[in-house]
Structure formats: C-alpha cells, structure tokens
Design an enzyme around this catalytic site. Sequence first.
Site, PDB file in Angstrom:
ATOM      1  N   ASP A   6      -6.295  -7.309   3.880  1.00 46.15           N
ATOM      2  CA  ASP A   6      -7.411  -6.666   3.189  1.00 46.15           C
ATOM      3  C   ASP A   6      -8.275  -7.734   2.524  1.00 46.15           C
ATOM      4  OD1 ASP A   6      -8.922  -4.526   2.050  1.00 46.15           O
ATOM      5  OD2 ASP A   6      -7.870  -4.868   0.154  1.00 46.15           O
ATOM      6  N   ASP A  59      -2.436 -18.530   0.590  1.00 47.51           N
ATOM      7  CA  ASP A  59      -3.402 -19.223  -0.283  1.00 47.51           C
ATOM      8  C   ASP A  59      -4.139 -20.305   0.501  1.00 47.51           C
ATOM      9  OD1 ASP A  59      -0.918 -20.441  -0.136  1.00 47.51           O
ATOM     10  OD2 ASP A  59      -0.814 -21.006  -2.240  1.00 47.51           O
ATOM     11  N   ASP A  68     -12.217  -9.397   3.869  1.00 47.60           N
ATOM     12  CA  ASP A  68     -13.462  -9.402   3.074  1.00 47.60           C
ATOM     13  C   ASP A  68     -14.003 -10.822   2.968  1.00 47.60           C
ATOM     14  OD1 ASP A  68     -13.235  -6.670   2.565  1.00 47.60           O
ATOM     15  OD2 ASP A  68     -13.825  -6.887   0.459  1.00 47.60           O
ATOM     16  N   LYS A 102       3.602 -15.522   2.682  1.00 48.46           N
ATOM     17  CA  LYS A 102       3.873 -16.273   1.444  1.00 48.46           C
ATOM     18  C   LYS A 102       5.373 -16.585   1.476  1.00 48.46           C
ATOM     19  CE  LYS A 102       2.574 -18.068  -2.508  1.00 48.46           C
ATOM     20  NZ  LYS A 102       1.684 -19.239  -2.609  1.00 48.46           N
ATOM     21  N   TYR A 147       0.809  -1.210   0.000  1.00 47.99           N
ATOM     22  CA  TYR A 147       0.000   0.000   0.000  1.00 47.99           C
ATOM     23  C   TYR A 147       0.848   1.268   0.000  1.00 47.99           C
ATOM     24  CZ  TYR A 147      -4.634  -2.043   0.704  1.00 47.99           C
ATOM     25  OH  TYR A 147      -5.816  -2.696   0.540  1.00 47.99           O
TER      26      TYR A 147
HETATM   27  C1  IPM Z   1     -10.453  -1.360   3.678  1.00 53.25           C
HETATM   28  C2  IPM Z   1     -10.682  -0.726   2.336  1.00 53.25           C
HETATM   29  C3  IPM Z   1      -9.510   0.214   2.058  1.00 53.25           C
HETATM   30  C4  IPM Z   1      -8.252  -0.630   2.028  1.00 53.25           C
HETATM   31  C5  IPM Z   1      -9.643   1.062   0.776  1.00 53.25           C
HETATM   32  C6  IPM Z   1     -10.893   1.885   0.772  1.00 53.25           C
HETATM   33  C7  IPM Z   1      -8.441   1.929   0.558  1.00 53.25           C
HETATM   34  O1  IPM Z   1     -10.821  -1.688   1.350  1.00 53.25           O
HETATM   35  O2  IPM Z   1     -10.402  -0.623   4.691  1.00 53.25           O
HETATM   36  O3  IPM Z   1     -10.345  -2.584   3.744  1.00 53.25           O
HETATM   37  O4  IPM Z   1      -7.934  -1.248   1.006  1.00 53.25           O
HETATM   38  O5  IPM Z   1      -7.568  -0.660   3.052  1.00 53.25           O
HETATM   39 MN    MN Z   2     -10.801  -3.743   2.101  1.00 55.25          MN
END
Ligand code: IPM
Ligand code: MN
Length: 368
Positions: A247, A223, A251, A191, A141
């Site tokens: 990240d 993975d 999700d 990894k 990032y």
């Molecule tokens: C999160 C979001 C952010 C990230 C974006 C909006 C930059 O996806 O907080 O997980 O990737 O960190």
């Molecule tokens: Mn995210």
Amino acid sequence: MKLNVAILPGDGVGPEVTKEAEKILNLVAEKFGHKLDSSTGLIGGSAIDETGTALPDNTLDICRKSDAILFGAVGGPKWDSASANTRPEDGILAIRKELGLFANIRPVKAYDSLTHSSPLKEERLSGVDMVIVRELTGGLYFAEPKKRWTDKSGRQAVDTLLYSEEEIFRIMNVAFELATTRKLKVTSVDKFNVLETGRLWREVANEVSSNYPNIHLEHMLVDNAAMQLVRAPANFDVIVSENTFGDILSDEASVLTGSMGMLPSASLSGSIGDSSALHTASLYEPIHGSAPDIQGMGVANPIAAILSVAMMVRYSFGLQQEANAIELAVQSTLDHQYRTPDLATDNSVVVSTSEMGNQIASRINNDN
Ligand code: IPM
Ligand code: MN
C-alpha cells in the site's frame, strides 16, 4: 462478446472518474462490437448514508453475478470519526476478502511526455517500468486480533501481522509468473531483520524461486525499497510485498509517473491470464482514492480509472486490441499536452475531468 460489468463509483472523486471510465468502456464495446451489460451498486460512505452499511448485500450480489468490477474510490471526512463502527473503507476491504482477490497488480510506467510533471529528475525516470504485486487479503489489514480497548494503562489498540505459508506461496506465484512475461526479475520486499512474518516471507520466496530458474530473485528490506524507489526506480521489474508495505510503496511509486492520478490497478484471485482464477469477478480501480479536497470540482484526473478499464478488458475478457486502443489513446492525448491540473506544467493544455475523457474517447474513435 458480452461484457458483464459491475460499476461501483463510491465516494469523493470516485463517481467523476468512473463516469469517464464508463464512457470509454461503452465506446470500446461499441467500436469493437461487444455487448456491455452493466449494473451499478452502492459502496462506501454513500452506501452507509443510504443503507447503514458500507457494502450492502445487493452490491455484493451484483459483483458476484458480474465478470468484472469497476470501482471508483471510498472515504471522506464526513465518515472519518474514530468512534464510527462502520467506515467507508470497510466496503472495499470486504469485497476483496469476499471475492478472494488476494493479488493486487499495480503497474508503474513513466510516460515520456510526463517527465516534467514528475518530482524526480528526468534521467532517473528513463526506463521506469515496474509492476507492484501487493498481497491484498492478509496481514495487518485483516488478521485477528484487531481491536481497541481501555484498561488501567489507558486506551490500547492492536492489529495483527499474520501470514500463512499458503498466502505467501500464492502471491509469490503470481509475481514469478508475471516476471516470466517481463524482465525476468522479482524483488521480494520484507522486514526480515525484525519481523517473523518477514522471515517466513523470505523463506517462501526462496522456495518458489527454485521453480523459476530463469527469474532473478532479489530480497530487499522495505525501508531500503522505499529509498531505492526514488534513487534508482528503473532497476525494478516486479516487486512483491505484503499488504501494508505494498500500500505504502505503491503510493510512493505512483508519483514517479507524474501523478497518483495515473495509476490503475487490478485485484485478482490468481495469476494474470489464469482462466481458472476468473471464477470470481476481478476488480479494477484507480489507486488514488477519493480525494475529497477536489471532489465535485471537475479537476480529478480520470486517466487511472480509464487505464483500469484497459486492464479489465485485457485481463478479464482477453481483449488485447481493445486494451491497446485505450492505452494508445491515453498516450496520444498526453503527447498532445492535454493535462488535468495534477499534471499541468508550463505548456500544458489544462482540461477538466470530462474534457480529458472526451479527448481520450475521440482518439479511440479516430484510431489516434
Ligand atoms: C488502496 C487504498 C485502500 C487500501 C483503502 C481505501 C482501504 O488506499 O487501495 O490502496 O489501503 O488498500
Ligand atoms: Mn493505498
């Protein structure tokens, strides 16, 4: 107690869910006798439209003067052009970096009443209770070089995966400290088989682990971790990973709970409960993002934002009773079958964003 809070609603559904979270924060302050002092700031695409930058100085100022930050979401198709030199996401990335919020805490807990909303079979969900500790200010990032150029081979771009041992040490410490208050297990995700950073990551994890003889450390390739999260999610306790992996995995893990709209998060500059880490404001946000496809429709799930307020009062202000009251009210609202559309199943009472906020508020008022 005085609660000095910066509120950054942002874009997309950010303002809608933040409004409900603010409702709950106000209510809790009033009910438990605290004085809420809040200031609102622009961030993301809406800040770009008004000021030309995703994080105006004034917003950063407000954040620096506050004890905690409630953040909504940023981004949307309006600002998505690849050639744009300012993006809404730069706003949240800059706050994380400026305030040194390197530890992102994402709890994933399956609610019994939501097992039918999850894509996974019920028996896989029983006992799911994990926390993802995501490194938040390093790796792909932020590290340089990070750029795009054109030469004789055409368009090229580079992002850099760089970690110092110091960055890995401090995030490992947060993870191990957290595990001491939980099920005494840390899964360090890397990894290792391909990446140099993965090998350093594993080495430092082992070193930190020697200070925590009671914690079981397990290493897992990223993975494999992605697979184990859907195969046997109840086996995880604390997962610690670098920025990008965290990240993605968070999700993935969020849908175990039925919807991404359920997951709160905290971004801290040290371990949970470490008061010396509170010299900068911590930031609390739903993990779901701006969801522009449902913006303005009144259907966004405000629970992640509301649970982020619970994390805020617990971690930044040490208010356990207040945090419990919010979490119990959420649970009871779900037990009574109230659902925003993202969670709805056959016998749900489908409600709007603000009705969900009101249902939760009324249960806090009436002690559930
Ligand atoms: C999160 C979001 C952010 C990230 C974006 C909006 C930059 O996806 O907080 O997980 O990737 O960190
Ligand atoms: Mn995210």
